[in-house]
Design a protein around this motif. Structure first.
Motif, mmCIF file in Angstrom:
data_model
loop_
_atom_site.group_PDB
_atom_site.id
_atom_site.type_symbol
_atom_site.label_atom_id
_atom_site.label_comp_id
_atom_site.label_asym_id
_atom_site.label_seq_id
_atom_site.Cartn_x
_atom_site.Cartn_y
_atom_site.Cartn_z
ATOM 1 N N GLN A 45 28.460 32.940 46.853
ATOM 2 C CA GLN A 45 29.587 33.828 47.151
ATOM 3 C C GLN A 45 30.672 33.722 46.084
ATOM 4 O O GLN A 45 31.243 34.736 45.660
ATOM 5 N N ALA A 46 30.946 32.527 45.608
ATOM 6 C CA ALA A 46 31.946 32.354 44.544
ATOM 7 C C ALA A 46 31.506 33.086 43.285
ATOM 8 O O ALA A 46 32.320 33.732 42.618
ATOM 9 N N GLY A 47 30.230 33.008 42.954
ATOM 10 C CA GLY A 47 29.723 33.702 41.771
ATOM 11 C C GLY A 47 29.827 35.204 41.888
ATOM 12 O O GLY A 47 30.299 35.888 40.971
ATOM 13 N N VAL A 48 29.404 35.746 43.024
ATOM 14 C CA VAL A 48 29.423 37.198 43.220
ATOM 15 C C VAL A 48 30.852 37.715 43.318
ATOM 16 O O VAL A 48 31.218 38.698 42.669
ATOM 17 N N ASN A 49 31.673 37.057 44.117
ATOM 18 C CA ASN A 49 33.037 37.549 44.335
ATOM 19 C C ASN A 49 33.990 37.237 43.185
ATOM 20 O O ASN A 49 34.730 38.112 42.739
ATOM 21 N N LEU A 52 31.525 37.806 39.127
ATOM 22 C CA LEU A 52 31.130 39.210 38.963
ATOM 23 C C LEU A 52 32.213 40.163 39.445
ATOM 24 O O LEU A 52 32.233 41.329 39.063
ATOM 25 N N GLY A 53 33.113 39.684 40.282
ATOM 26 C CA GLY A 53 34.237 40.496 40.737
ATOM 27 C C GLY A 53 33.850 41.548 41.758
ATOM 28 O O GLY A 53 34.524 42.564 41.890
ATOM 29 N N PHE A 54 32.790 41.316 42.500
ATOM 30 C CA PHE A 54 32.275 42.277 43.476
ATOM 31 C C PHE A 54 32.810 41.911 44.855
ATOM 32 O O PHE A 54 32.464 40.879 45.416
ATOM 33 N N ASN A 55 33.702 42.754 45.392
ATOM 34 C CA ASN A 55 34.323 42.471 46.683
ATOM 35 C C ASN A 55 34.366 43.723 47.538
ATOM 36 O O ASN A 55 34.752 44.791 47.071
ATOM 37 N N LYS A 56 33.999 43.580 48.799
ATOM 38 C CA LYS A 56 34.093 44.674 49.761
ATOM 39 C C LYS A 56 35.423 44.511 50.496
ATOM 40 O O LYS A 56 35.749 43.435 50.976
ATOM 41 N N ASN A 57 36.199 45.595 50.521
ATOM 42 C CA ASN A 57 37.496 45.580 51.186
ATOM 43 C C ASN A 57 37.551 46.798 52.090
ATOM 44 O O ASN A 57 37.841 47.905 51.632
ATOM 45 N N LEU A 61 34.634 49.283 47.743
ATOM 46 C CA LEU A 61 34.212 48.181 46.883
ATOM 47 C C LEU A 61 35.264 48.027 45.809
ATOM 48 O O LEU A 61 35.750 49.014 45.266
ATOM 49 N N ILE A 62 35.601 46.807 45.497
ATOM 50 C CA ILE A 62 36.534 46.513 44.411
ATOM 51 C C ILE A 62 35.726 45.756 43.355
ATOM 52 O O ILE A 62 35.075 44.763 43.664
ATOM 53 N N ILE A 63 35.769 46.228 42.120
ATOM 54 C CA ILE A 63 35.092 45.550 41.016
ATOM 55 C C ILE A 63 36.169 45.019 40.076
ATOM 56 O O ILE A 63 36.933 45.781 39.495
ATOM 57 N N ASP A 64 36.251 43.699 39.951
ATOM 58 C CA ASP A 64 37.280 43.062 39.127
ATOM 59 C C ASP A 64 36.695 41.786 38.509
ATOM 60 O O ASP A 64 37.019 40.674 38.924
ATOM 61 N N PRO A 65 35.809 41.925 37.512
ATOM 62 C CA PRO A 65 35.113 40.764 36.958
ATOM 63 C C PRO A 65 36.017 39.804 36.196
ATOM 64 O O PRO A 65 37.030 40.198 35.627
ATOM 65 N N CYS A 66 35.605 38.544 36.193
ATOM 66 C CA CYS A 66 36.215 37.509 35.372
ATOM 67 C C CYS A 66 35.043 36.720 34.787
ATOM 68 O O CYS A 66 34.548 35.782 35.409
ATOM 69 N N ILE A 67 34.575 37.156 33.630
ATOM 70 C CA ILE A 67 33.310 36.691 33.066
ATOM 71 C C ILE A 67 33.503 36.028 31.699
ATOM 72 O O ILE A 67 34.554 36.190 31.080
ATOM 73 N N PRO A 68 32.499 35.307 31.227
ATOM 74 C CA PRO A 68 32.574 34.790 29.853
ATOM 75 C C PRO A 68 32.668 35.941 28.852
ATOM 76 O O PRO A 68 32.025 36.987 29.032
#
Length: 132
Positions: A45-49, A52-57, A61-68
């Motif tokens: 869940q930590a990886g996906v949310n 990858l920034g994938f969150n259902k609200n 869907l909210i997409i807000d990635p924080c990636i390398p």
């Protein structure tokens, strides 16, 4: 583990979180109980949310990635009720986090909220990460 030697000592899956790491001989440093706890689910869940920034609200869907920075792109396949979402995330500027520009089936959204539909169709979502 940082090295092959440490990997040989730890002995558990690198993609699952161990519930404990042994501190007594002869198993000092060995991971344990990696699939017998909720730890693996929380790590997923930590990886996906968070990464990858994938969150259902609610109904969005909210997409807000924080990636390398080196990640150039990734994709997510998601099904909501009977509607399929093919989500392609591009990182052309090589950033870790920034604003996102989203189009659904070629139509640009005014914010980063992807409305969840129940139309039994296929929604092609393009997300482009940009610097602030």
């Amino acid at each position: 583990a940082r090295t092959n030697t440490e990997t040989g000592i730890y002995k558990t899956e690198p993609y699952a979180m161990a519930a404990d790491v042994y501190g007594c001989r002869p198993h000092i440093g060995r991971g344990g109980w990696s699939w017998y706890t909720g730890a693996a689910g929380w790590m997923y869940q930590a990886g996906v949310n968070s990464i990858l920034g994938f969150n259902k609200n609610g109904s969005d869907l909210i997409i807000d990635p924080c990636i390398p920075k080196r990640w150039q792109q990734f994709s997510i396949q998601y099904t909501f009720e009977q509607t399929h979402y093919n989500i392609q995330i591009s990182n052309p500027e090589g950033i870790s986090h920034g604003t996102v520009h989203i189009t659904i089936n070629g139509v640009e959204l005014s914010d980063n909220k992807i409305p969840l539909l129940s139309d039994q169709g296929i929604q092609n979502v393009e997300v482009i990460m940009r610097g602030h």
